[in-house]
Design an enzyme around this catalytic site. Structure first.
Site, PDB file in Angstrom:
ATOM      1  N   LYS A 209      10.264  -0.703   2.565  1.00 55.77           N
ATOM      2  CA  LYS A 209      11.699  -0.674   2.319  1.00 55.77           C
ATOM      3  C   LYS A 209      12.370   0.000   3.520  1.00 55.77           C
ATOM      4  CE  LYS A 209      10.676   0.059  -2.589  1.00 55.77           C
ATOM      5  NZ  LYS A 209      10.752   0.991  -3.731  1.00 55.77           N
TER       6      LYS A 209
ATOM      7  N   SER B  82       6.896   7.717   5.758  1.00 53.72           N
ATOM      8  CA  SER B  82       7.401   9.048   5.422  1.00 53.72           C
ATOM      9  C   SER B  82       6.877  10.084   6.412  1.00 53.72           C
ATOM     10  CB  SER B  82       6.987   9.444   3.994  1.00 53.72           C
ATOM     11  OG  SER B  82       7.657   8.660   3.030  1.00 53.72           O
TER      12      SER B  82
ATOM     13  N   SER C 173       7.383   4.299   2.236  1.00 59.14           N
ATOM     14  CA  SER C 173       5.920   4.327   2.159  1.00 59.14           C
ATOM     15  C   SER C 173       5.353   5.614   2.751  1.00 59.14           C
ATOM     16  CB  SER C 173       5.323   3.120   2.889  1.00 59.14           C
ATOM     17  OG  SER C 173       5.513   3.250   4.290  1.00 59.14           O
TER      18      SER C 173
ATOM     19  N   LYS D  56      12.702   9.245   0.123  1.00 58.23           N
ATOM     20  CA  LYS D  56      12.688   8.573  -1.176  1.00 58.23           C
ATOM     21  C   LYS D  56      12.529   7.059  -1.007  1.00 58.23           C
ATOM     22  CE  LYS D  56      15.385  11.874  -3.901  1.00 58.23           C
ATOM     23  NZ  LYS D  56      16.627  12.080  -4.681  1.00 58.23           N
TER      24      LYS D  56
ATOM     25  N   ALA E  47       6.457   1.572  -3.713  1.00 59.57           N
ATOM     26  CA  ALA E  47       5.713   1.761  -2.469  1.00 59.57           C
ATOM     27  C   ALA E  47       4.516   2.674  -2.672  1.00 59.57           C
ATOM     28  CB  ALA E  47       6.630   2.339  -1.390  1.00 59.57           C
TER      29      ALA E  47
END
Length: 223
Positions: A151, A56, A52, A49, A121
């Site tokens: 993030k 991910s 990017s 969550k 993102a």
């Protein structure tokens, strides 16, 4: 924390804050993880969550012990495949996907002359906003393609304040992910975490639901 009267702008995440697009992301990542032979679970879904696309994918590969199993070109191809799956799922999205209370909150912010920017993102955020009918609220959007760091790095939320010509301490950032709250805090903005209180304990203000996201409640929390 900044006093409520000093706040001039709000910097929003998209997924899980404005609309429940996270469910589409999760479905698309789940499809890809299965293809890659990586077990999918709720913990992995939560870890993705607010992160990017490429980061991910790296988290999924790490979870499956496959970090070095693919070339950069192969990884980019898989990330593109995930995005294609996601876009196909998005075609069914409309204003009914807007989370409870958000439409009223955005209207109230505009009514009270707060400046708004989007710090998502997701490279698909313009499409999502159009489908939701909320694009007019967010003429100021951080382009994730221009960012060097994802993030929890503060870059995206710092940029969200800068494009409004506001200082970080004049802004409130709104997030539903742990990495996002860390990003807001590191940027020097007041953070609102929407969701599990324990997961988002680092937020300056916590609401369990978007229904609680009102100017009155924020003012009370900052009193």
């Amino acid at each position: 924390m900044t006093k409520f009267a000093a706040i001039k702008g709000f910097v929003f995440d998209l997924d899980g804050v404005i609309a429940d697009t996270s469910v589409y992301h999760a479905q698309a990542w789940h499809q890809l993880a299965t293809e890659l032979g990586v077990a999918w679970n709720d913990e992995l879904a939560d870890d993705l969550k607010g992160v990017s696309r490429m980061d991910s994918l790296e988290l999924i590969l790490k979870a499956g012990g496959k970090t070095d199993a693919y070339t950069q070109a192969e990884k980019e191809a898989y990330a593109t495949k995930k995005n294609d799956n996601y876009l196909a799922l998005l075609k069914n999205m409309d204003a009914s996907a807007i989370l409870p209370g958000i439409a009223d909150f955005l209207a109230d912010l505009k009514k009270h002359d707060y400046q708004l920017s989007l710090a998502s993102a997701s490279k698909n955020s313009p499409l999502v906003l159009e489908q939701l009918g909320l694009a007019d609220y967010f003429s100021a959007r951080v382009d994730p393609a221009t960012l060097k760091h994802g993030k929890p790095d503060p870059e995206i939320f710092a940029r969200g304040a800068a494009i409004l010509n506001l200082r970080p301490d004049e802004c409130i950032g709104v997030e539903d992910a742990k990495a996002g709250v860390q990003s807001i805090n590191a940027a020097g903005e007041t953070s609102i975490g929407i969701g599990d209180l324990q997961t988002l304990a680092a937020a300056d203000i916590n609401f369990t639901s978007t229904k609680d996201l009102t100017l009155a409640n924020i003012e009370q929390a900052l009193a």
